[in-house]
Design an enzyme around this catalytic site. Sequence first.
Site, PDB file in Angstrom:
ATOM      1  N   ASP A  58       0.829  -1.215   0.000  1.00  0.00           N
ATOM      2  CA  ASP A  58       0.000   0.000   0.000  1.00  0.00           C
ATOM      3  C   ASP A  58       0.863   1.265   0.000  1.00  0.00           C
ATOM      4  OD1 ASP A  58      -2.062  -1.774   0.277  1.00  0.00           O
ATOM      5  OD2 ASP A  58      -2.906  -0.868   2.086  1.00  0.00           O
TER       6      ASP A  58
ATOM      7  N   HIS B  67       3.837  -2.201   3.171  1.00  0.00           N
ATOM      8  CA  HIS B  67       3.890  -0.873   2.558  1.00  0.00           C
ATOM      9  C   HIS B  67       5.242  -0.692   1.878  1.00  0.00           C
ATOM     10  CE1 HIS B  67       0.881  -0.627   5.769  1.00  0.00           C
ATOM     11  NE2 HIS B  67       0.313   0.315   5.056  1.00  0.00           N
TER      12      HIS B  67
HETATM   13 ZN   LIG Z   1      -2.539   3.272   3.305  1.00  0.00          ZN
END
Ligand SMILES: [Zn+2]
Length: 258
Positions: free
Chosen positions: A83, A225
């Site tokens: 993400d 991430h």
């Molecule tokens: Zn996010």
Amino acid sequence: MKNFKNFLAAFDVVMVFVLAGLWAEKNMLQMVSSYMEREGENVPAMQTEQIQKKQGDTEEPIKIQEDTNYFELEDKKIAITFDDGPNLTYTPGLLQGLRERNVKATFFVIGKNAAEHPELIEEMKKDGHLIGNHTYNHIQLNDSNREVFKEELKKNSETIRNITGEDTLYVRPPYGSWDKDFEKELNMFPVLWDIDPRDWCSSDAGKVVETVLSQAEENSIILLHDQYDTSIAAAFAIIDKLKEEGYQFVTVDEILFD
Ligand SMILES: [Zn+2]
């Protein structure tokens, strides 16, 4: 005396049946053991019984559904997702590492980052990764911003479409806040996760790896991430280890709709 002779005659007939039975059983066991050698597997007793039953009916290769540990032909599927990118510092190295490992991942990108680095979105697409929507400015849906949130999703989709020529169907709503009505209104599907090692608040890649490995199972969706060097290092270690354990990395659509 005559009775005794009759008894012996009857005894002979019974013995013939018993011997015939033993011979048949021995043959059956030989067939089973040659099957086991061919497969190179350790077949547990319960399954040997199933093989004996099935061997009588057919000469076709035997498939046993009950216990996939022993006769599994396909790898277990698992998805790794990233993400908040693309990120100029971390995403290129991540893409390179995924390429070397021949792994397909899913990227839920922030629209404004995609607009700044369209070349990274193109690279993701070229490498066969799935690109998903994570809003344009990374906003969280709440009671009062429903329309703004929708616009954020649309603006992100437009940005990605301008780069890849394709619509994004999958959304990772920031912080997991979602409104089910969006699915019909926007024709977009939310993709949450089941393994969150909280990589954004850990400076210890080993801990992130450990958390993911301890929770990984077939069809898991792992959340990371591409914003931290520890997350990238952890991702590679996770991939290498899970591949060793027989997992195949797929994009999330293959887990949601297969
Ligand atoms: Zn996010």
